[in-house]
Enzyme design. Sequence first.
Site, mmCIF file in Angstrom:
data_model
loop_
_atom_site.group_PDB
_atom_site.id
_atom_site.type_symbol
_atom_site.label_atom_id
_atom_site.label_comp_id
_atom_site.label_asym_id
_atom_site.label_seq_id
_atom_site.Cartn_x
_atom_site.Cartn_y
_atom_site.Cartn_z
ATOM 1 N N SER A 1 -3.683 -46.081 -22.676
ATOM 2 C CA SER A 1 -3.405 -45.152 -23.768
ATOM 3 C C SER A 1 -2.351 -44.165 -23.295
ATOM 4 O O SER A 1 -2.137 -43.990 -22.086
ATOM 5 C CB SER A 1 -4.691 -44.403 -24.140
ATOM 6 O OG SER A 1 -4.435 -43.291 -24.968
ATOM 7 N N TYR B 1 -12.017 -39.197 -22.070
ATOM 8 C CA TYR B 1 -11.161 -40.336 -22.418
ATOM 9 C C TYR B 1 -9.906 -40.341 -21.551
ATOM 10 O O TYR B 1 -9.546 -41.367 -20.966
ATOM 11 C CB TYR B 1 -10.796 -40.266 -23.899
ATOM 12 C CG TYR B 1 -9.992 -41.450 -24.387
ATOM 13 C CD1 TYR B 1 -10.556 -42.717 -24.475
ATOM 14 C CD2 TYR B 1 -8.663 -41.292 -24.775
ATOM 15 C CE1 TYR B 1 -9.824 -43.807 -24.928
ATOM 16 C CE2 TYR B 1 -7.921 -42.376 -25.231
ATOM 17 C CZ TYR B 1 -8.503 -43.625 -25.302
ATOM 18 O OH TYR B 1 -7.770 -44.706 -25.753
ATOM 19 N N ALA C 1 -9.463 -38.899 -18.667
ATOM 20 C CA ALA C 1 -9.847 -39.166 -17.281
ATOM 21 C C ALA C 1 -10.035 -40.659 -17.039
ATOM 22 O O ALA C 1 -9.602 -41.206 -16.019
ATOM 23 C CB ALA C 1 -11.129 -38.409 -16.939
ATOM 24 N N SER C 2 -10.677 -41.340 -17.997
ATOM 25 C CA SER C 2 -10.935 -42.775 -17.826
ATOM 26 C C SER C 2 -9.643 -43.579 -17.842
ATOM 27 O O SER C 2 -9.520 -44.574 -17.113
ATOM 28 C CB SER C 2 -11.882 -43.276 -18.916
ATOM 29 O OG SER C 2 -11.269 -43.292 -20.198
ATOM 30 N N LYS C 3 -8.676 -43.161 -18.653
ATOM 31 C CA LYS C 3 -7.413 -43.903 -18.729
ATOM 32 C C LYS C 3 -6.501 -43.587 -17.545
ATOM 33 O O LYS C 3 -5.782 -44.465 -17.058
ATOM 34 C CB LYS C 3 -6.714 -43.617 -20.056
ATOM 35 C CG LYS C 3 -7.492 -44.103 -21.281
ATOM 36 C CD LYS C 3 -7.814 -45.600 -21.204
ATOM 37 C CE LYS C 3 -8.478 -46.103 -22.481
ATOM 38 N NZ LYS C 3 -8.779 -47.556 -22.422
ATOM 39 N N ASP D 1 -22.315 -56.087 -22.284
ATOM 40 C CA ASP D 1 -22.000 -54.662 -22.264
ATOM 41 C C ASP D 1 -21.238 -54.422 -20.972
ATOM 42 O O ASP D 1 -21.810 -54.533 -19.880
ATOM 43 C CB ASP D 1 -23.302 -53.858 -22.301
ATOM 44 C CG ASP D 1 -23.086 -52.356 -22.219
ATOM 45 O OD1 ASP D 1 -21.950 -51.923 -21.906
ATOM 46 O OD2 ASP D 1 -24.049 -51.605 -22.464
#
Length: 270
Positions: A137, A150, A152-154, A59
């Site tokens: 992305s 999403y 923010a993470s990319k 994980d």
Amino acid sequence: MPAIENKIVVITGGSSGIGKALTEAALARGAKVAVCARNIEKLQARFIPSDKLFCFKADVSKEAECKDFIDAVIQRWGGVDVLVNNAGISMRALFEDVDLAVIKELMDVNFWGMVYCTKYALPAILKQKGIIAGVSSIAGYRGLPGRTGYSASKFAMQGFLESLRTELLHTGVHVMWVSPGFTASNIRNTARSNDGSAQAETPLDESKLMTAEECARNILDAIEKKQRALIMTGQGKLTVWLNKLFPALADKLVYKHFLAEPDSPLTKYG
């Protein structure tokens, strides 16, 4: 001869979608492929066993499991030539309604999973003058409504990789990211709703999207050519271009696009 032939390629999140297609395509190009996923039974069921394939249960949101994965690869094959940080999850919910635990989960998997794997693979990659790639992305260039966590993470992924690329500029290591457009992938079926549950369906017509196999070919081609970055699909390129030159117009067009998708959470605002 493919540039990754006989190279040790490490791929995270390989049990479905782009990760599965990347694993199959890299094996077809003659690479030794180490792949991880949270569900080892599902992962092993996806591929034909071979001496060039190493499946590992991990994980990526757990630092210790990322370290164990990378250590196991190095113990098995002696190094890492290419690291593809692919593992990721998405979301579809308004920030007003979303449980903050959903955004934390996205950051833990999409961003921290990349950081952990990159940290522990970096000494081996430096030794090999290898490649570090992130599967980002269009959401890493342009914030998307209903996808705050999403996006923010990319954005974080791309900022991290750009910083790392500059740090390693004179080491021989190549750092890059690739940005698929809408791809027929399991990521939207498992995208988190406002309460953290999986959506179990996609709002898009998968038959009209780029296949995961085509996406994987494009990614591996970009890795072999050591491209700086890759933005896929005409829609993706147009979105990035519009956002850079006409950001206010991009706001309106992006809002309109996502308002029109089936069961859009944006209907709450109109």
